[in-house]
Design a protein around this motif. Structure first.
Motif, mmCIF file in Angstrom:
data_model
loop_
_atom_site.group_PDB
_atom_site.id
_atom_site.type_symbol
_atom_site.label_atom_id
_atom_site.label_comp_id
_atom_site.label_asym_id
_atom_site.label_seq_id
_atom_site.Cartn_x
_atom_site.Cartn_y
_atom_site.Cartn_z
ATOM 1 N N UNK A 194 -15.459 -3.114 -61.810
ATOM 2 C CA UNK A 194 -14.770 -3.075 -60.526
ATOM 3 C C UNK A 194 -14.911 -1.733 -59.815
ATOM 4 N N UNK A 195 -15.205 -0.687 -60.582
ATOM 5 C CA UNK A 195 -15.249 0.659 -60.010
ATOM 6 C C UNK A 195 -16.178 0.814 -58.819
ATOM 7 N N UNK A 196 -17.457 0.444 -58.950
ATOM 8 C CA UNK A 196 -18.359 0.591 -57.812
ATOM 9 C C UNK A 196 -17.921 -0.210 -56.589
ATOM 10 N N UNK A 197 -17.357 -1.407 -56.797
ATOM 11 C CA UNK A 197 -16.865 -2.192 -55.672
ATOM 12 C C UNK A 197 -15.728 -1.489 -54.966
ATOM 13 N N UNK A 198 -14.806 -0.919 -55.736
ATOM 14 C CA UNK A 198 -13.713 -0.150 -55.148
ATOM 15 C C UNK A 198 -14.261 1.054 -54.383
ATOM 16 N N UNK A 199 -15.266 1.700 -54.973
ATOM 17 C CA UNK A 199 -15.874 2.840 -54.301
ATOM 18 C C UNK A 199 -16.491 2.461 -52.974
ATOM 19 N N UNK A 200 -17.201 1.321 -52.950
ATOM 20 C CA UNK A 200 -17.842 0.881 -51.715
ATOM 21 C C UNK A 200 -16.814 0.583 -50.623
ATOM 22 N N UNK A 201 -15.656 0.038 -51.031
ATOM 23 C CA UNK A 201 -14.620 -0.297 -50.057
ATOM 24 C C UNK A 201 -13.957 0.953 -49.458
ATOM 25 N N UNK A 202 -13.813 2.001 -50.273
ATOM 26 C CA UNK A 202 -13.009 3.157 -49.866
ATOM 27 C C UNK A 202 -13.820 4.386 -49.493
ATOM 28 N N UNK A 203 -15.130 4.356 -49.739
ATOM 29 C CA UNK A 203 -15.928 5.560 -49.542
ATOM 30 C C UNK A 203 -15.927 6.007 -48.088
ATOM 31 N N UNK A 204 -15.708 5.058 -47.173
ATOM 32 C CA UNK A 204 -15.664 5.424 -45.761
ATOM 33 C C UNK A 204 -14.510 6.346 -45.426
ATOM 34 N N UNK A 205 -13.464 6.336 -46.256
ATOM 35 C CA UNK A 205 -12.314 7.214 -46.028
ATOM 36 C C UNK A 205 -12.529 8.609 -46.593
ATOM 37 N N UNK A 206 -13.632 8.810 -47.275
ATOM 38 C CA UNK A 206 -13.921 10.116 -47.863
ATOM 39 C C UNK A 206 -14.568 9.954 -49.220
ATOM 40 N N UNK A 207 -15.370 10.930 -49.618
ATOM 41 C CA UNK A 207 -16.135 10.825 -50.849
ATOM 42 C C UNK A 207 -15.228 10.648 -52.064
ATOM 43 N N UNK A 208 -14.070 11.288 -52.037
ATOM 44 C CA UNK A 208 -13.178 11.235 -53.189
ATOM 45 C C UNK A 208 -12.034 10.238 -53.030
ATOM 46 N N UNK A 209 -12.020 9.497 -51.936
ATOM 47 C CA UNK A 209 -10.940 8.529 -51.717
ATOM 48 C C UNK A 209 -10.827 7.510 -52.852
ATOM 49 N N UNK A 210 -11.949 6.993 -53.398
ATOM 50 C CA UNK A 210 -11.806 6.035 -54.503
ATOM 51 C C UNK A 210 -11.093 6.631 -55.717
ATOM 52 N N UNK A 211 -11.299 7.921 -55.973
ATOM 53 C CA UNK A 211 -10.653 8.542 -57.123
ATOM 54 C C UNK A 211 -9.154 8.718 -56.881
ATOM 55 N N UNK A 212 -8.773 8.988 -55.645
ATOM 56 C CA UNK A 212 -7.344 9.016 -55.322
ATOM 57 C C UNK A 212 -6.714 7.645 -55.584
ATOM 58 N N UNK A 213 -7.454 6.595 -55.224
ATOM 59 C CA UNK A 213 -6.937 5.241 -55.452
ATOM 60 C C UNK A 213 -6.747 4.976 -56.944
ATOM 61 N N UNK A 214 -7.682 5.467 -57.768
ATOM 62 C CA UNK A 214 -7.556 5.280 -59.212
ATOM 63 C C UNK A 214 -6.302 5.970 -59.734
ATOM 64 N N UNK A 215 -6.041 7.173 -59.260
ATOM 65 C CA UNK A 215 -4.833 7.884 -59.687
ATOM 66 C C UNK A 215 -3.582 7.101 -59.299
ATOM 67 N N UNK A 216 -3.574 6.544 -58.088
ATOM 68 C CA UNK A 216 -2.422 5.754 -57.648
ATOM 69 C C UNK A 216 -2.244 4.509 -58.510
#
Length: 442
Positions: A194-216
């Protein structure tokens, strides 16, 4: 060993068997399937597995994002490895400690502490990277800070997986043990897929946005565990029986051969995961962005293949430690051979798929073998010891594999091929491992 009267689902089986297990090899019974408790048990295990998915999410995103990002920051290969290595060292030291604590305190508190620690580590790592990208701190300061905050994952987060495995072992029979322990590894694999899919969805908000989502997601998972994961209180009798876990160590004859096998597997896994993006980039002469995309796709397919084995194949065919260890090592070995023959993208993907399937069989095979060879009072300690070996590869890879990679990009797969071939022979000839496998039908 006589029957021990434990509360809830955990009991020692005292019925007749064709051959009694040796001292320390105790059987844990499952809840009666005809009761509502069985449904509650399944719900609890699903909640537990779901809470571990976020760890796989974070790892897959880090392995695909951090190498290209590192070159943007100005970090070299060994520094990227060092970020993972220190965390791995902390995991190695602390995982047995938390496993034993779960035998004493109960499983839920240690799982909760581990997931919370993981979320905190991820949030702080992102904050350090953002601070460097914004020019608030220099690379000379950012690099050691990245190492330290990532180390929180190993220091505290290392408790989640051994406690989770022990939680499952407490609530399953010998026949169910392997397939349910496989779900622990499947949780990580689901996150990787699921990680790459989440990254593709959130990468537009910033390079590290997917990692913030993981922390949340990690913090939300901790909340769900707090509210909904059931656990029977540890009784005085259980606490006395589990005191034996304090004596379990790597030198225990039941654990040492399995721990050695797990160390070899860890080195092979880490060497492959930490070099995959670099190897794809250099073999195909790609830009960092293209390498991140292609390596991310390849790692996702590899994780999906591993997940298919753990969730479907093992459960559908009732595979036990014997098949998983022997065939897992053989399939992984074939993957490293394919790496050495690779000249284009497709063989790289195939090599990673074989690597993923092989390790997807080896992990639950080793975990279930360790669980089956100890009693209920040692489940957390045994899980902690085996899982402590997981990061050994992350500790060694930056100092051994990455320098070899800089000399010759195929050298990591020569090393992993030799190690996996040695592991296959070791599994086939080691008397302790053969004794454990001899007690299983498959």
């Amino acid at each position: 060993m006589g029957a021990a009267h434990l509360s809830g689902a955990e009991q020692v089986y005292s019925g007749s068997t064709p051959s009694l297990p040796p001292r320390g090899l105790t059987v844990t019974s499952t809840l009666p399937p005809e009761t509502g408790a069985s449904n509650n048990r399944r719900s609890a295990i699903h909640l537990l597995i779901g809470s571990l998915v976020c760890v796989g999410l974070g790892q897959s995103l880090l392995f695909t994002v951090l190498p290209p990002l590192a070159r943007t920051l100005g970090l070299v290969e060994w520094q990227v490895g060092a970020v993972f290595a220190f965390s791995g060292l902390m995991w190695f030291v602390m995982s047995p400690f938390w496993g034993r604590k779960s035998d004493r305190w109960g499983r839920k508190p240690v799982v909760l502490l581990g997931i919370t620690g993981y979320g905190l580590s991820m949030a702080l790592l992102i904050a350090v990277i953002e601070a460097n990208l914004a020019g608030w701190i220099s690379l000379a300061l950012a690099f050691p800070l990245m190492v330290l905050v990532r180390g929180i994952f190993g220091l505290v987060g290392s408790g989640a997986f051994p406690a989770a495995q022990a939680y499952i072992a407490d609530r399953t029979s010998r026949a169910e043990r392997t397939s349910n322990i496989a779900l622990i590894n499947a949780a990580f694999g689901i996150g990787v897929v699921l990680g790459p899919g989440l990254g593709a969805l959130l990468i537009g908000a910033g390079l590290l946005a997917p990692l913030y989502a993981v922390a949340a997601i990690a913090f939300f998972s901790a909340l769900m565990i707090t509210l909904f994961l059931p656990e029977n209180p540890v009784t005085r009798q259980q606490r006395q029986e589990r005191a034996a876990s304090r004596k379990l160590s790597f030198l225990d004859r039941r654990i040492l051969p399995l721990a050695i096998a797990s160390v070899v597997m860890s080195i092979c896994q880490s060497a492959t995961m930490q070099t995959a993006a670099f190897f794809t980039m250099d073999l195909l002469d790609l830009t960092p962005e293209s390498a991140a995309l292609k390596s991310g796709i390849a790692l996702t397919i590899s994780a999906a293949a591993s997940l298919l084995v753990q969730v479907v194949v093992i459960r559908q065919f009732g595979l036990g430690p014997k098949v998983l260890l022997i065939w897992g090592a053989a399939i992984a070995l074939s993957g490293y051979v394919v790496f050495l023959l690779s000249e284009s993208y497709v063989p790289v993907v195939l090599a990673l798929v074989l690597h993923g399937v092989g390790l997807g069989m080896l992990r639950p095979g080793l975990g279930s073998a360790a669980s089956l060879t100890v009693g209920p009072g040692e489940q957390g300690a045994a899980a902690g010891l085996i899982m402590a070996t997981g990061p050994v590869g992350h500790v060694l890879t930056p100092f051994i594999i990455m320098p070899l990679y800089q000399i010759y990009i195929f050298s990591p797969y020569i090393v992993t091929g030799v190690l996996m071939a040695g592991l296959l022979v070791y599994i086939l000839v080691n008397p302790t491992i053969q004794a454990v496998l001899g007690r299983t039908h498959v």
